[in-house]
Design a protein around this motif. Structure first.
Motif, short mmCIF file in Angstrom:
data_model
loop_
_atom_site.label_atom_id
_atom_site.label_comp_id
_atom_site.label_asym_id
_atom_site.label_seq_id
_atom_site.Cartn_x
_atom_site.Cartn_y
_atom_site.Cartn_z
N MET A 97 -0.57 -3.68 2.16
CA MET A 97 -1.87 -3.21 1.74
C MET A 97 -1.75 -2.53 0.40
O MET A 97 -0.81 -1.80 0.15
CB MET A 97 -2.43 -2.25 2.77
CG MET A 97 -2.93 -2.95 4.01
SD MET A 97 -3.46 -1.80 5.26
CE MET A 97 -2.30 -2.27 6.52
N ILE A 127 -7.71 -2.00 1.47
CA ILE A 127 -7.35 -3.18 2.24
C ILE A 127 -8.02 -4.39 1.61
O ILE A 127 -9.24 -4.50 1.58
CB ILE A 127 -7.78 -3.01 3.72
CG1 ILE A 127 -7.17 -1.74 4.28
CG2 ILE A 127 -7.37 -4.23 4.54
CD1 ILE A 127 -7.80 -1.28 5.57
N ASP A 140 -4.94 -8.95 2.69
CA ASP A 140 -4.41 -8.12 3.77
C ASP A 140 -5.08 -8.47 5.09
O ASP A 140 -4.44 -8.60 6.12
CB ASP A 140 -4.64 -6.63 3.49
CG ASP A 140 -3.86 -6.09 2.31
OD1 ASP A 140 -2.77 -6.60 2.02
OD2 ASP A 140 -4.35 -5.13 1.68
N LYS A 141 -6.39 -8.64 5.03
CA LYS A 141 -7.14 -8.92 6.26
C LYS A 141 -6.79 -10.29 6.82
O LYS A 141 -6.67 -10.46 8.04
CB LYS A 141 -8.64 -8.80 6.00
CG LYS A 141 -9.04 -7.34 5.75
CD LYS A 141 -10.51 -7.21 5.51
CE LYS A 141 -10.88 -5.75 5.28
NZ LYS A 141 -12.31 -5.54 5.23
N ARG A 179 -3.87 -11.79 6.45
CA ARG A 179 -2.52 -11.64 7.01
C ARG A 179 -2.55 -10.88 8.34
O ARG A 179 -1.89 -11.28 9.31
CB ARG A 179 -1.60 -10.92 6.01
CG ARG A 179 -0.16 -10.82 6.50
CD ARG A 179 0.74 -10.08 5.53
NE ARG A 179 0.32 -8.70 5.38
CZ ARG A 179 -0.30 -8.19 4.32
NH1 ARG A 179 -0.54 -8.93 3.26
NH2 ARG A 179 -0.66 -6.93 4.28
N GLU A 209 -2.84 -14.27 0.73
CA GLU A 209 -2.27 -13.08 1.36
C GLU A 209 -1.57 -12.17 0.35
O GLU A 209 -1.58 -10.96 0.51
CB GLU A 209 -1.31 -13.47 2.48
CG GLU A 209 -2.02 -14.04 3.70
CD GLU A 209 -1.08 -14.34 4.85
OE1 GLU A 209 0.15 -14.09 4.74
OE2 GLU A 209 -1.57 -14.83 5.89
N GLY A 252 -6.60 -1.13 8.73
CA GLY A 252 -6.67 -2.57 8.55
C GLY A 252 -6.73 -3.35 9.83
O GLY A 252 -6.78 -4.56 9.83
#
Length: 88
Positions: free
Chosen positions: A1, A12, A16-17, A19, A47, A80
Motif C-alpha cells: 500500500m 490504498i 492494492d485493492k 491485489r 497491482e 484495505g
C-alpha cells in the motif's frame, strides 16, 4: 500500500485493492487473468501501479468479486480489507 505525503495516513490504491481481493480469494495473477480474459502481465502492472486499469477492466473485476465499481477507487485510511466481503 502506498503512503501519502502524510506518513500517518495509508493511501490504498486501485492496484492494492485488486491485489487484496485476489489474495483473499486465493487466486494467482494467472488464474485471475484467465477468468477476466486478459494477460497476467496486465494484472501485475495494475497491482504494482505501473498502469491504471480502464473502466471495462474495473467493471469486469467488480462483477467477478461482487463489488461496486467505486470500491476500486483509491481511498485513504483503513487497512484495505473489507470484513463484510463475500466470496463467489
Amino acid at each position: 500500500m502506498a503512503n501519502s505525503k502524510n506518513n500517518n495516513t495509508i493511501f490504498i490504491t486501485t492496484g492494492d485493492k485488486i491485489r487484496i481481493l485476489r489474495k483473499k480469494h486465493k487466486l494467482t495473477q494467472e488464474q485471475l487473468s484467465a477468468v477476466l480474459g486478459c494477460n497476467p502481465e496486465k494484472i501485475s502492472q495494475y497491482e504494482t501501479g505501473k498502469k491504471r486499469p480502464d473502466f471495462l477492466f474495473i467493471a469486469s473485476i467488480a462483477q467477478h468479486f461482487n463489488k461496486p465499481t467505486d470500491y476500486f477507487l483509491p481511498t485513504e485510511g483503513g487497512n484495505g480489507h473489507d470484513d463484510n466481503e463475500t466470496t463467489n
